[in-house]
Design an enzyme around this catalytic site. Structure first.
Site, PDB file in Angstrom:
ATOM      1  N   ILE A  90       0.847  -1.184   0.000  1.00 48.22           N
ATOM      2  CA  ILE A  90       0.000   0.000   0.000  1.00 48.22           C
ATOM      3  C   ILE A  90       0.888   1.243   0.000  1.00 48.22           C
ATOM      4  O   ILE A  90       1.739   1.410   0.865  1.00 48.22           O
ATOM      5  CB  ILE A  90      -0.918   0.009   1.240  1.00 48.22           C
ATOM      6  N   ASP A 132      -1.898  -2.991 -12.441  1.00 56.06           N
ATOM      7  CA  ASP A 132      -1.283  -2.586 -11.174  1.00 56.06           C
ATOM      8  C   ASP A 132      -1.548  -3.599 -10.063  1.00 56.06           C
ATOM      9  O   ASP A 132      -1.401  -3.281  -8.881  1.00 56.06           O
ATOM     10  CB  ASP A 132      -1.757  -1.186 -10.761  1.00 56.06           C
TER      11      ASP A 132
END
Length: 378
Positions: free
Chosen positions: A187, A260
């Site tokens: 993240i 992604d």
């Protein structure tokens, strides 16, 4: 990441080794300023507006998030670096290298030192012919005419001779040999930004994870125990559906696919967030789905240390991410690295980007492209 600006530069030289000067300028621009996506044919043209040796001229298309003024400042530095000495004398002069901004998207910019589109472009074949080679869907914002139309109306009768075809740094890359590249990371690692930039620069179909549409995500960050299982199941279903659809639909106008995320991230996050009994049930479902999913030709993992991840998360400002603890990010990193160690039949590239900033530093972005390119020969 905001969409990049499409900027056309006109580059000319009529002093010394003209070809070397132009090639050097293209390389410096690409490595230090912006991504050089396309380069026109190389033309030899007579000096325009004054008596001097003939010029070599090209047009290049660059992609950048920088402003027009910032680009202007930096290309002036390139000119100086390559031996251009600007004079205060009026009129045109012979020069080692001359770099002008011809267009900046389809914007009109007028300042003391910058006029965009270039105020003389419609009158100069040595600008229009190379720009025409770039095959852009571009319309002059003042005249409302395409490059083809401007050429038809141009009264410049100068002879412009094609010398050779030049190749842009992007066209020299072998990334198009891949059909499917998955870019992964923790993240805040920058995987979406990098995937988006590569798709724009290398003409790839972009597949982005639809995390923002997941209604369980904000709830999960407030109460992980309660919402972990529905969150991970919804993510798994959505990732499976999206990848199945997007990877099956080939785009004739794109050279390859860049995503992604990879479906295996579902198992990595689930192992960290779920209780043991929940994870066993989850893995049963995952194994069924995973067998049907195509593997990427290249799996890129962007490793970034926890300190940088936390800084990036804070900077992008998503409210539901601001309370993510450091140990959670460290577990995710370990999960990815443990997974990578087990993948003997997957082409994996791990890049430590903890000390890189490929958004602000063009040289860091070029480094990443080169690393991806090198993986083809392994």
């Amino acid at each position: 990441m905001k969409s990049q600006n499409q900027v056309v530069l006109s580059i000319g030289s009529n002093v010394g080794n003209r070809l070397e000067a132009i090639q050097s300028s293209i390389n410096v621009i690409h490595n230090e300023i912006a991504t050089v996506v396309k380069v026109s044919k190389l033309y030899e043209t007579p000096a325009w507006g004054f008596e001097s040796a003939p010029f070599y001229n090209v047009a290049v298309l660059i992609h950048t998030t920088k402003s027009a003024q910032k680009v202007l400042t930096q290309i002036h530095k390139v000119e100086k670096q390559l031996g251009r000495i600007r004079s205060n004398e009026k009129g045109y002069q012979a020069r080692t290298i001359d770099i002008d901004i011809v267009s900046f998207n389809e914007e009109i910019i007028s300042t003391e030192n910058l006029q965009i589109p270039h105020f003389e472009m419609q009158n100069r074949k040595f600008v229009l012919l190379p720009m025409h080679d770039l095959n852009l869907n571009w319309m002059h914002p003042n005249f409302k005419k395409s490059i083809t139309e401007l050429l038809l109306n141009c009264e410049d009768e100068s002879e412009c001779v094609v010398i050779e075809k030049l190749v842009s740094p992007i066209e020299k890359l072998n990334v198009r040999a891949f059909n499917y590249i998955a870019i992964e990371g923790n993240i805040g690692a920058g995987k979406t930004t990098l995937a988006t930039k590569i798709s724009e620069d290398c003409n790839a179909k972009l597949v982005l994870e639809r995390f923002a549409d997941n209604p369980f995500l904000p709830k999960f960050y407030k109460d992980q125990n309660r919402y972990a299982f529905p969150l991970e199941m919804s993510f798994l279903a959505d990732r499976y559906q999206q990848l199945t659809d997007d990877l099956a639909q080939f785009d004739l106008f794109k050279d390859f696919i860049v995503a992604d995320y990879h479906i295996f991230k579902s198992l990595i996050f689930a192992k960290v967030t779920l209780h043991e009994d929940e994870f066993r049930l989850y893995k049963t479902m995952f194994d069924i789905i995973h067998k049907e999913m195509p593997k990427p030709d290249l799996y890129v993992y962007l490793y970034q240390n926890t300190e940088r991840l936390l800084a990036n998360i804070k900077k992008r400002g998503r409210s539901y991410e601001q309370e993510i603890p450091a140990d959670y990010l460290e577990k995710i990193n370990r999960g990815y690295l443990d997974y990578i160690k087990t993948q003997t039949d997957l082409n994996v590239l791990v890049i430590d980007i903890s000390d890189l900033d490929f958004i602000k530093k063009q040289s860091d972005y070029v480094f990443l492209l080169d690393e991806i390119n090198k993986s083809l020969s392994k």
